[in-house]
Write an enzyme that holds these catalytic residues in place. Structure first.
Site, PDB file in Angstrom:
ATOM      1  N   PRO A   1       0.678  -1.330  -0.029  1.00 30.35           N
ATOM      2  CA  PRO A   1      -0.201  -0.018  -0.043  1.00 30.35           C
ATOM      3  C   PRO A   1       0.797   1.247   0.024  1.00 30.35           C
ATOM      4  CG  PRO A   1      -0.303  -1.224   2.026  1.00 30.35           C
ATOM      5  CD  PRO A   1       0.569  -2.289   1.342  1.00 30.35           C
TER       6      PRO A   1
ATOM      7  N   GLY B   1       2.434   4.799   0.719  1.00 33.35           N
ATOM      8  CA  GLY B   1       2.437   5.668   1.869  1.00 33.35           C
ATOM      9  C   GLY B   1       2.264   5.056   3.250  1.00 33.35           C
TER      10      GLY B   1
ATOM     11  N   GLY C   1       4.018   2.706   5.325  1.00 35.67           N
ATOM     12  CA  GLY C   1       4.955   2.639   6.165  1.00 35.67           C
ATOM     13  C   GLY C   1       5.957   1.258   5.791  1.00 35.67           C
TER      14      GLY C   1
ATOM     15  N   GLY D   1       7.256   0.764   2.876  1.00 37.06           N
ATOM     16  CA  GLY D   1       8.540   0.880   1.741  1.00 37.06           C
ATOM     17  C   GLY D   1       7.914   0.858   0.375  1.00 37.06           C
ATOM     18  N   SER D   2       6.785   1.434  -0.044  1.00 37.32           N
ATOM     19  CA  SER D   2       6.356   1.445  -1.374  1.00 37.32           C
ATOM     20  C   SER D   2       6.997   2.442  -2.327  1.00 37.32           C
ATOM     21  CB  SER D   2       4.975   1.682  -1.320  1.00 37.32           C
ATOM     22  OG  SER D   2       4.631   3.194  -0.816  1.00 37.32           O
TER      23      SER D   2
ATOM     24  N   ALA E   1      10.304   3.350  -2.126  1.00 37.66           N
ATOM     25  CA  ALA E   1      11.565   2.715  -1.979  1.00 37.66           C
ATOM     26  C   ALA E   1      11.593   1.583  -3.192  1.00 37.66           C
ATOM     27  CB  ALA E   1      12.257   2.458  -0.932  1.00 37.66           C
ATOM     28  N   ALA E   2      10.513   0.606  -2.913  1.00 36.65           N
ATOM     29  CA  ALA E   2      10.382  -0.422  -3.812  1.00 36.65           C
ATOM     30  C   ALA E   2      10.137  -0.128  -5.307  1.00 36.65           C
ATOM     31  CB  ALA E   2       9.182  -1.230  -3.280  1.00 36.65           C
TER      32      ALA E   2
ATOM     33  N   ASP F   1      15.385   2.911   3.711  1.00 43.04           N
ATOM     34  CA  ASP F   1      14.643   2.150   2.753  1.00 43.04           C
ATOM     35  C   ASP F   1      15.118   1.906   1.416  1.00 43.04           C
ATOM     36  OD1 ASP F   1      12.906   3.715   4.798  1.00 43.04           O
ATOM     37  OD2 ASP F   1      11.200   3.989   3.475  1.00 43.04           O
TER      38      ASP F   1
END
Ligand code: MEV
Length: 328
Positions: free
Chosen positions: A112, A114, A116, A118-119, A121-122, A164
């Site tokens: 999901p 935002g 927490g 790490g969306s 960064a991924a 992250d």
């Protein structure tokens, strides 16, 4: 089309304090963003995503977020997501010396936005990896992590740590302190995640901690105390001591709360997990809403969270040993 994926992560310890040079220990989890990229010679960037958020969006995009897409998710989230993709592509142009190149970018993610996990960064790690490979350049993991960090640094107005992006690029459990990034041995952790369906604004939350830290010595001391918790946490992780890890996670959550980055729903989920017998629980990531991480080898915490008002989703997460994955 060139396709890469990269994992999300939870913070066992140290978010926010890591921005000020304290150590942090994030762990990659088996929830991934997959980014497919195809070169365009007209210099445009076209981003398509069905599940980056709850509702799909497609946007013709030529380098500005002002022509916002017509979609049913918060504009600031979309604008943040587009900002990450835009700056990631800048890194790709720089790494490949192809200043004018454009791309069709397709993003699929089960992380999901935002929340927490790490969306961003991924997405950034997978996008840089896929787009450089599309142009015939394969980056070493360290350079990939560095370029992904520079992307987050720019989008977050110079307030980002390497945690992250390094974690997403390399996978596994990692320790980040300033520029020193390394992998850690970690036991199998009984990670349970609770998600309130919401999201926090990382930039605003980081700025809030910065202001508190500038205003009050005791807020600066709180940031340093998080560093002490992390150092103790590293020993507990090395010893595979889940009880001690849990106690320290509880402590870390209290310190993050004192810095104003928790929320009612995050606190409610943390307490639901503790009441269900979790060894420890804390918010993960920037906070303000989104996810908590708990440790519980029994099914109790997941069950309790799934009945907790305000908790939209509760699930177990496996540690992902693999960071970036090159799929096509
Ligand atoms: C956000 O996922 C983690 C923060 O520590 C910011 C950062 O490290 O860049 C809040």
């Amino acid at each position: 089309m060139t396709l890469s994926s990269a994992p999300g992560k939870v913070y066992l310890f140290g978010e926010h304090a890591v921005v000020y040079g304290e150590p942090a220990v994030p762990c990659a989890i088996e929830r991934r963003a997959r980014v497919g990229v195809q070169r365009r010679d007209d210099g445009k960037l076209r981003v398509h995503s069905k599940d980056l958020s709850l509702n799909g969006f497609t946007v013709e995009y030529d380098g500005s977020t002002s022509n916002g897409p017509d979609i049913d998710v918060s504009e600031s989230l979309i604008s943040a997501a587009m900002g990450y993709v835009d700056h990631a592509i800048e890194q790709v142009r720089d790494a490949t010396d192809e200043d004018e190149v454009g791309f069709d970018v397709t993003i699929e993610s089960d992380i999901p936005l935002g929340a927490g996990l790490g969306s961003s960064a991924a997405v950034v790690v997978a996008a840089i990896d896929a787009a450089t490979r599309e142009l015939g350049v394969t980056l070493e993991t360290d350079e990939l992590a560095e370029r992904a960090y520079r992307t987050e640094y720019q989008v977050q107005d110079g307030q980002a740590s390497r945690a992250d992006t390094f974690c997403s690029a390399t996978g596994g459990a990692v320790r980040v302190e300033g520029e020193d990034c390394r992998s850690l041995d970690a036991p199998d952790l009984p990670i349970v995640i609770g998600f309130d369906g919401g999201a926090g604004d990382t930039g605003k939350l980081v700025a809030g901690v910065r202001d508190l830290r500038n205003e009050y010595d005791f807020a600066a001391d709180t940031v340093e105390a998080i560093g002490d918790v992390v150092r103790n946490g590293e020993d507990a992780l090395a010893n595979g001591d889940i009880d001690e890890l849990g106690r320290l996670m509880d402590f870390n959550h209290g310190l993050l709360s004192a810095l104003g980055v928790s929320s009612r729903s995050l606190d409610t989920m943390v307490w639901a997990a503790r009441d269900a017998g979790a060894r420890g629980a804390k918010l993960t990531g920037a906070g303000g809403g989104g996810c908590i991480v708990a440790l519980d080898p029994t099914p109790e915490t997941e069950t309790a969270l799934s009945f907790t008002p305000g908790c939209e989703d509760a699930f177990r997460a496996e540690l992902s040993e693999k960071g970036v994955a090159r799929l096509e």
